[in-house]
Scaffold this motif. Structure first.
Motif, PDB file in Angstrom:
ATOM      1  N   ALA A 288       0.828  -1.205   0.000  1.00 50.67           N
ATOM      2  CA  ALA A 288       0.000   0.000   0.000  1.00 50.67           C
ATOM      3  C   ALA A 288       0.863   1.255   0.000  1.00 50.67           C
ATOM      4  N   SER A 289       1.950   1.242   0.768  1.00 51.43           N
ATOM      5  CA  SER A 289       2.854   2.394   0.775  1.00 51.43           C
ATOM      6  C   SER A 289       3.570   2.536  -0.571  1.00 51.43           C
ATOM      7  N   ASP A 290       3.906   1.400  -1.185  1.00 48.11           N
ATOM      8  CA  ASP A 290       4.548   1.446  -2.501  1.00 48.11           C
ATOM      9  C   ASP A 290       3.575   1.962  -3.559  1.00 48.11           C
ATOM     10  N   LEU A 291       2.308   1.675  -3.377  1.00 46.56           N
ATOM     11  CA  LEU A 291       1.299   2.194  -4.296  1.00 46.56           C
ATOM     12  C   LEU A 291       1.257   3.711  -4.249  1.00 46.56           C
ATOM     13  N   MET A 292       1.440   4.285  -3.075  1.00 47.31           N
ATOM     14  CA  MET A 292       1.477   5.736  -2.952  1.00 47.31           C
ATOM     15  C   MET A 292       2.672   6.319  -3.715  1.00 47.31           C
ATOM     16  N   PHE A 293       3.779   5.587  -3.711  1.00 44.23           N
ATOM     17  CA  PHE A 293       4.961   6.038  -4.442  1.00 44.23           C
ATOM     18  C   PHE A 293       4.675   6.104  -5.936  1.00 44.23           C
ATOM     19  N   PHE A 294       4.048   5.068  -6.474  1.00 40.60           N
ATOM     20  CA  PHE A 294       3.731   5.081  -7.901  1.00 40.60           C
ATOM     21  C   PHE A 294       2.643   6.099  -8.214  1.00 40.60           C
ATOM     22  N   ALA A 295       1.746   6.339  -7.265  1.00 41.39           N
ATOM     23  CA  ALA A 295       0.740   7.382  -7.471  1.00 41.39           C
ATOM     24  C   ALA A 295       1.405   8.740  -7.630  1.00 41.39           C
ATOM     25  N   ALA A 296       2.481   8.970  -6.872  1.00 41.22           N
ATOM     26  CA  ALA A 296       3.225  10.228  -7.002  1.00 41.22           C
ATOM     27  C   ALA A 296       3.889  10.321  -8.381  1.00 41.22           C
ATOM     28  N   LEU A 297       4.378   9.190  -8.885  1.00 43.38           N
ATOM     29  CA  LEU A 297       4.988   9.197 -10.218  1.00 43.38           C
ATOM     30  C   LEU A 297       3.951   9.493 -11.299  1.00 43.38           C
ATOM     31  N   PHE A 298       2.770   8.912 -11.166  1.00 40.32           N
ATOM     32  CA  PHE A 298       1.695   9.218 -12.117  1.00 40.32           C
ATOM     33  C   PHE A 298       1.317  10.691 -12.039  1.00 40.32           C
ATOM     34  N   ALA A 299       1.253  11.237 -10.827  1.00 38.95           N
ATOM     35  CA  ALA A 299       0.916  12.653 -10.663  1.00 38.95           C
ATOM     36  C   ALA A 299       1.974  13.533 -11.317  1.00 38.95           C
ATOM     37  N   MET A 300       3.232  13.168 -11.169  1.00 43.96           N
ATOM     38  CA  MET A 300       4.312  13.916 -11.803  1.00 43.96           C
ATOM     39  C   MET A 300       4.182  13.881 -13.323  1.00 43.96           C
ATOM     40  N   TYR A 301       3.858  12.707 -13.850  1.00 45.37           N
ATOM     41  CA  TYR A 301       3.720  12.549 -15.294  1.00 45.37           C
ATOM     42  C   TYR A 301       2.625  13.468 -15.844  1.00 45.37           C
ATOM     43  N   PHE A 302       1.449  13.424 -15.208  1.00 49.53           N
ATOM     44  CA  PHE A 302       0.335  14.220 -15.715  1.00 49.53           C
ATOM     45  C   PHE A 302       0.562  15.712 -15.482  1.00 49.53           C
ATOM     46  N   THR A 303       1.265  16.066 -14.429  1.00 52.70           N
ATOM     47  CA  THR A 303       1.536  17.483 -14.169  1.00 52.70           C
ATOM     48  C   THR A 303       2.438  18.071 -15.243  1.00 52.70           C
ATOM     49  N   ILE A 304       3.531  17.396 -15.535  1.00 49.78           N
ATOM     50  CA  ILE A 304       4.458  17.893 -16.559  1.00 49.78           C
ATOM     51  C   ILE A 304       3.801  17.879 -17.931  1.00 49.78           C
ATOM     52  N   ARG A 305       2.965  16.873 -18.168  1.00 50.93           N
ATOM     53  CA  ARG A 305       2.266  16.815 -19.456  1.00 50.93           C
ATOM     54  C   ARG A 305       1.323  18.001 -19.627  1.00 50.93           C
ATOM     55  N   SER A 306       0.680  18.423 -18.542  1.00 52.91           N
ATOM     56  CA  SER A 306      -0.235  19.556 -18.632  1.00 52.91           C
ATOM     57  C   SER A 306       0.510  20.884 -18.794  1.00 52.91           C
ATOM     58  N   VAL A 307       1.757  20.923 -18.311  1.00 49.23           N
ATOM     59  CA  VAL A 307       2.536  22.162 -18.395  1.00 49.23           C
ATOM     60  C   VAL A 307       3.152  22.331 -19.782  1.00 49.23           C
ATOM     61  N   VAL A 308       3.715  21.258 -20.321  1.00 52.86           N
ATOM     62  CA  VAL A 308       4.360  21.333 -21.649  1.00 52.86           C
ATOM     63  C   VAL A 308       3.765  20.263 -22.563  1.00 52.86           C
ATOM     64  N   PRO A 309       2.521  20.400 -22.971  1.00 48.45           N
ATOM     65  CA  PRO A 309       1.881  19.373 -23.814  1.00 48.45           C
ATOM     66  C   PRO A 309       2.525  19.241 -25.186  1.00 48.45           C
ATOM     67  N   GLU A 310       3.218  20.270 -25.624  1.00 48.45           N
ATOM     68  CA  GLU A 310       3.823  20.204 -26.963  1.00 48.45           C
ATOM     69  C   GLU A 310       4.900  19.133 -27.053  1.00 48.45           C
ATOM     70  N   LEU A 311       5.541  18.804 -25.938  1.00 52.30           N
ATOM     71  CA  LEU A 311       6.547  17.732 -25.953  1.00 52.30           C
ATOM     72  C   LEU A 311       5.911  16.385 -26.291  1.00 52.30           C
ATOM     73  N   TRP A 312       4.717  16.152 -25.798  1.00 51.77           N
ATOM     74  CA  TRP A 312       4.021  14.878 -26.050  1.00 51.77           C
ATOM     75  C   TRP A 312       3.591  14.754 -27.506  1.00 51.77           C
ATOM     76  N   GLU A 313       3.431  15.897 -28.191  1.00 53.77           N
ATOM     77  CA  GLU A 313       3.023  15.864 -29.592  1.00 53.77           C
ATOM     78  C   GLU A 313       4.140  15.398 -30.509  1.00 53.77           C
ATOM     79  N   THR A 314       5.379  15.583 -30.080  1.00 53.91           N
ATOM     80  CA  THR A 314       6.516  15.218 -30.927  1.00 53.91           C
ATOM     81  C   THR A 314       7.279  13.994 -30.428  1.00 53.91           C
ATOM     82  N   GLN A 315       7.504  13.911 -29.119  1.00 53.20           N
ATOM     83  CA  GLN A 315       8.344  12.852 -28.576  1.00 53.20           C
ATOM     84  C   GLN A 315       7.674  11.480 -28.615  1.00 53.20           C
ATOM     85  N   THR A 316       6.350  11.435 -28.487  1.00 48.69           N
ATOM     86  CA  THR A 316       5.669  10.145 -28.455  1.00 48.69           C
ATOM     87  C   THR A 316       5.658   9.446 -29.809  1.00 48.69           C
TER      88      THR A 316
END
Length: 224
Positions: free
Chosen positions: A43-71
Motif C-alpha cells: 500500500a505504501s509502494d502504491l502511494m509512491f507510484f501514485a506520485a509518479l503518475f501525478a508527476m507525469y500528468f503534471t508535466i504533461r499539462s505544463v508542456v503538452p507540446e513535448l508529447w506531440e513530438t516525442q511520443t
C-alpha cells in the motif's frame, strides 16, 4: 445432566431431565502477521507510484507540446509484446503459488509433464519471463537514446525514464525475491507453512508490479 428424582409438595415423585450443553466458543482465525505487514508495504509502494503518475500528468499539462513530438518514436507494438510477456508471468506465478499451497515445492513427474510441476518450476518460468521483460525494456531504452530521447533531454524524457525505470527496478527486485524463494525451497528440510507464506507474499508483490505496469502502459503508450 440428569437430576435426581425429587418429591413435590403433593407427594408425587417427578423425574426431570435437564440437558445442559456447554456454550460453543467460536474459533478465531487471526490473519497472518507476515501477510498483513506485506500488504501494508505494498500500500505504501502504491502511494509512491501514485506520485509518479501525478508527476507525469503534471508535466504533461505544463508542456503538452513535448508529447506531440516525442511520443512519435515510441514503438507501441514492441511495448505491447513486452507487456504481454509480463502479464503472462502473473499466471505462471499464481500456478506456482497453488503448488506451494499444496506443499509441493518441486515436480513429482517428468519435466515435460506440466501438470506435475511444483512451485520451483513455475517460479523458474516466471523468473525467465520477468527477465525477458527487463531485457526488452533495456533494449527499448537503447533505441530511444539513439533517437535522441534521454533522461536529461527534456521533461518528457525525464518522466518517461523515471516512471518506467522505477518500475523496472521493482521488477528486478521481484526477480531476486523469486531466487530467494527457490533457494529457500531447496534449503528447507521440509517445505511447510512458512515457506509457502513467503512464496505467497512474493506473488503479491509480483502481481502488484504487473498491475502497475498495465497502468503505465495505458498512460504512456496508449494515451500518450
Amino acid at each position: 445432566m440428569k437430576t435426581h428424582p425429587e418429591t413435590s409438595n403433593n407427594g408425587v415423585v417427578s423425574t426431570a431431565t435437564a440437558s445442559q450443553t456447554a456454550p460453543a466458543h467460536p474459533v478465531v482465525n487471526r490473519p497472518n502477521v507476515t501477510t498483513v505487514g506485506f500488504i501494508v508495504f505494498l500500500a505504501s509502494d502504491l502511494m509512491f507510484f501514485a506520485a509518479l503518475f501525478a508527476m507525469y500528468f503534471t508535466i504533461r499539462s505544463v508542456v503538452p507540446e513535448l508529447w506531440e513530438t516525442q511520443t512519435e518514436v515510441l514503438d507501441i507494438p514492441y511495448a505491447l509484446g513486452n507487456t504481454l510477456i509480463l502479464v503472462s508471468s502473473s499466471f505462471t506465478c499464481q500456478l506456482g503459488v497453488f503448488a506451494a499451497e499444496r506443499f509441493r515445492p518441486r515436480r513429482t513427474g517428468s519435466l515435460f509433464n506440466i501438470a506435475k510441476w511444483g512451485m520451483v518450476e513455475w517460479f523458474y518460468l516466471t523468473f525467465l519471463l520477468g527477465a525477458i521483460f527487463v531485457s526488452g525494456q533495456v533494449m527499448e531504452y537503447a533505441t530511444l537514446v539513439s533517437e535522441g530521447i534521454a533522461i536529461n533531454t527534456d521533461g518528457y524524457g525525464s518522466v518517461f525514464y523515471l516512471t518506467t525505470g522505477f518500475h523496472g527496478i521493482h521488477v528486478t527486485i521481484g526477480l531476486i525475491c523469486f531466487l530467494l524463494v527457490i533457494g529457500r525451497a531447496y534449503g528447507a528440510k521440509k517445505f511447510g507453512h512458512h515457506e509457502a507464506t513467503f512464496a505467497i507474499c512474493v506473488s503479491y508483490y509480483w502481481h502488484f508490479v504487473d498491475v502497475v505496469w498495465v497502468g503505465l502502459f495505458g498512460v504512456i503508450y496508449l494515451l500518450q
